[in-house]
Write a protein that holds these residues in place. Structure first.
Motif, PDB file in Angstrom:
ATOM      1  N   VAL A 196       0.829  -1.198   0.000  1.00 58.34           N
ATOM      2  CA  VAL A 196       0.000   0.000   0.000  1.00 58.34           C
ATOM      3  C   VAL A 196       0.868   1.255   0.000  1.00 58.34           C
ATOM      4  CG1 VAL A 196      -1.745   1.269   1.330  1.00 58.34           C
ATOM      5  CG2 VAL A 196      -1.884  -1.221   1.122  1.00 58.34           C
ATOM      6  N   THR A 197       0.557   2.153  -0.921  1.00 56.43           N
ATOM      7  CA  THR A 197       1.318   3.398  -1.044  1.00 56.43           C
ATOM      8  C   THR A 197       0.660   4.564  -0.317  1.00 56.43           C
ATOM      9  OG1 THR A 197       0.213   3.901  -3.141  1.00 56.43           O
ATOM     10  CG2 THR A 197       2.303   2.701  -3.264  1.00 56.43           C
ATOM     11  N   ASP A 198      -0.589   4.416   0.075  1.00 57.96           N
ATOM     12  CA  ASP A 198      -1.301   5.447   0.829  1.00 57.96           C
ATOM     13  C   ASP A 198      -0.977   5.262   2.313  1.00 57.96           C
ATOM     14  OD1 ASP A 198      -3.662   6.230   2.584  1.00 57.96           O
ATOM     15  OD2 ASP A 198      -4.251   7.176   0.697  1.00 57.96           O
ATOM     16  N   ALA A 199      -0.287   6.229   2.910  1.00 55.47           N
ATOM     17  CA  ALA A 199       0.192   6.095   4.294  1.00 55.47           C
ATOM     18  C   ALA A 199      -0.951   5.911   5.292  1.00 55.47           C
ATOM     19  CB  ALA A 199       1.030   7.310   4.676  1.00 55.47           C
ATOM     20  N   LYS A 200      -2.032   6.638   5.108  1.00 52.46           N
ATOM     21  CA  LYS A 200      -3.170   6.548   6.034  1.00 52.46           C
ATOM     22  C   LYS A 200      -3.807   5.156   5.975  1.00 52.46           C
ATOM     23  CE  LYS A 200      -7.276   9.172   7.344  1.00 52.46           C
ATOM     24  NZ  LYS A 200      -8.113  10.335   7.041  1.00 52.46           N
ATOM     25  N   LEU A 201      -4.030   4.650   4.769  1.00 51.18           N
ATOM     26  CA  LEU A 201      -4.601   3.316   4.614  1.00 51.18           C
ATOM     27  C   LEU A 201      -3.647   2.256   5.160  1.00 51.18           C
ATOM     28  CD1 LEU A 201      -6.760   1.350   3.617  1.00 51.18           C
ATOM     29  CD2 LEU A 201      -5.717   1.493   1.325  1.00 51.18           C
ATOM     30  N   LYS A 202      -2.375   2.417   4.882  1.00 49.90           N
ATOM     31  CA  LYS A 202      -1.376   1.453   5.368  1.00 49.90           C
ATOM     32  C   LYS A 202      -1.402   1.385   6.895  1.00 49.90           C
ATOM     33  CE  LYS A 202       3.448   0.161   4.838  1.00 49.90           C
ATOM     34  NZ  LYS A 202       4.684   0.424   4.098  1.00 49.90           N
ATOM     35  N   THR A 203      -1.483   2.516   7.550  1.00 47.72           N
ATOM     36  CA  THR A 203      -1.548   2.553   9.018  1.00 47.72           C
ATOM     37  C   THR A 203      -2.798   1.844   9.526  1.00 47.72           C
ATOM     38  OG1 THR A 203      -0.268   4.593   9.112  1.00 47.72           O
ATOM     39  CG2 THR A 203      -1.627   4.077  11.035  1.00 47.72           C
ATOM     40  N   LYS A 204      -3.927   2.115   8.899  1.00 49.44           N
ATOM     41  CA  LYS A 204      -5.181   1.454   9.297  1.00 49.44           C
ATOM     42  C   LYS A 204      -5.078  -0.060   9.139  1.00 49.44           C
ATOM     43  CE  LYS A 204      -8.437   5.178   8.263  1.00 49.44           C
ATOM     44  NZ  LYS A 204      -9.586   5.577   7.435  1.00 49.44           N
ATOM     45  N   LEU A 205      -4.473  -0.506   8.053  1.00 47.66           N
ATOM     46  CA  LEU A 205      -4.325  -1.946   7.812  1.00 47.66           C
ATOM     47  C   LEU A 205      -3.400  -2.580   8.849  1.00 47.66           C
ATOM     48  CD1 LEU A 205      -3.974  -1.866   3.929  1.00 47.66           C
ATOM     49  CD2 LEU A 205      -5.952  -2.680   5.238  1.00 47.66           C
ATOM     50  N   GLU A 206      -2.316  -1.913   9.157  1.00 47.25           N
ATOM     51  CA  GLU A 206      -1.377  -2.443  10.153  1.00 47.25           C
ATOM     52  C   GLU A 206      -2.021  -2.509  11.533  1.00 47.25           C
ATOM     53  OE1 GLU A 206       2.765  -1.024   7.972  1.00 47.25           O
ATOM     54  OE2 GLU A 206       1.853   0.292   9.488  1.00 47.25           O
TER      55      GLU A 206
END
Length: 148
Positions: A72-82
């Motif tokens: 994931v290249t979108d930082a906000k989405l990546k954080t939510k997924l993690e």
């Protein structure tokens, strides 16, 4: 509780089918009562496996988020997924599992949409994994004929 809810529902459905339906005239009420007995049997099945289905769905989605977050290249989405991948069930109540499931499914949709935009081999593999999660969820949720 002894007997368990699924057994009580099964006995009730059996009593409707064997004891009540034959006494009703061939009419709407007979068909309606027979249908009601099958619905009761499906409710018994859901009672027995409902929490397991939801917990397995949620675990699959969390594992998928953990495995695919690096794409994931979108930082906000990546954080939510993690964060979601590191989370766990707070309760095994069906209502709590359903609430978690709704949140995780929304993230799964966001992840899939993001991967579709990336258009690379890693993203294609990620999409394939998501489809596998959805197929497994559908298979777990299949209703089986009573006694089957």
């Amino acid at each position: 509780m002894k007997p368990e809810v699924d057994a009580i529902l099964g006995i009730s459905a059996g009593q409707l089918m064997a004891g009540v339906v034959p006494l009703l005239p061939d009419s709407y009420s007979q068909g309606s009562t027979a249908l009601l007995s099958f619905l009761i049997l499906f409710c018994a099945q859901e009672y027995e496996r409902g929490a397991e289905i939801r917990a397995a769905d949620n675990a699959d989605m969390r594992a998928t988020f953990g495995a695919l977050a690096h794409l994931v290249t979108d930082a906000k989405l990546k954080t939510k997924l993690e964060e979601a991948s590191a989370s766990s069930e707070a309760s095994l109540l069906i209502s709590a599992l359903d609430k978690s499931n709704a949140h995780l499914r929304a993230l799964l949709i966001a992840l899939q949409a993001h991967l579709e935009e990336l258009q690379d081999d890693g993203a294609r593999a990620g999409e394939k994994r998501i489809w596998g999660v959805l197929q497994a969820s559908a298979a777990r949720r299949l209703l089986k004929p009573p006694g089957g």
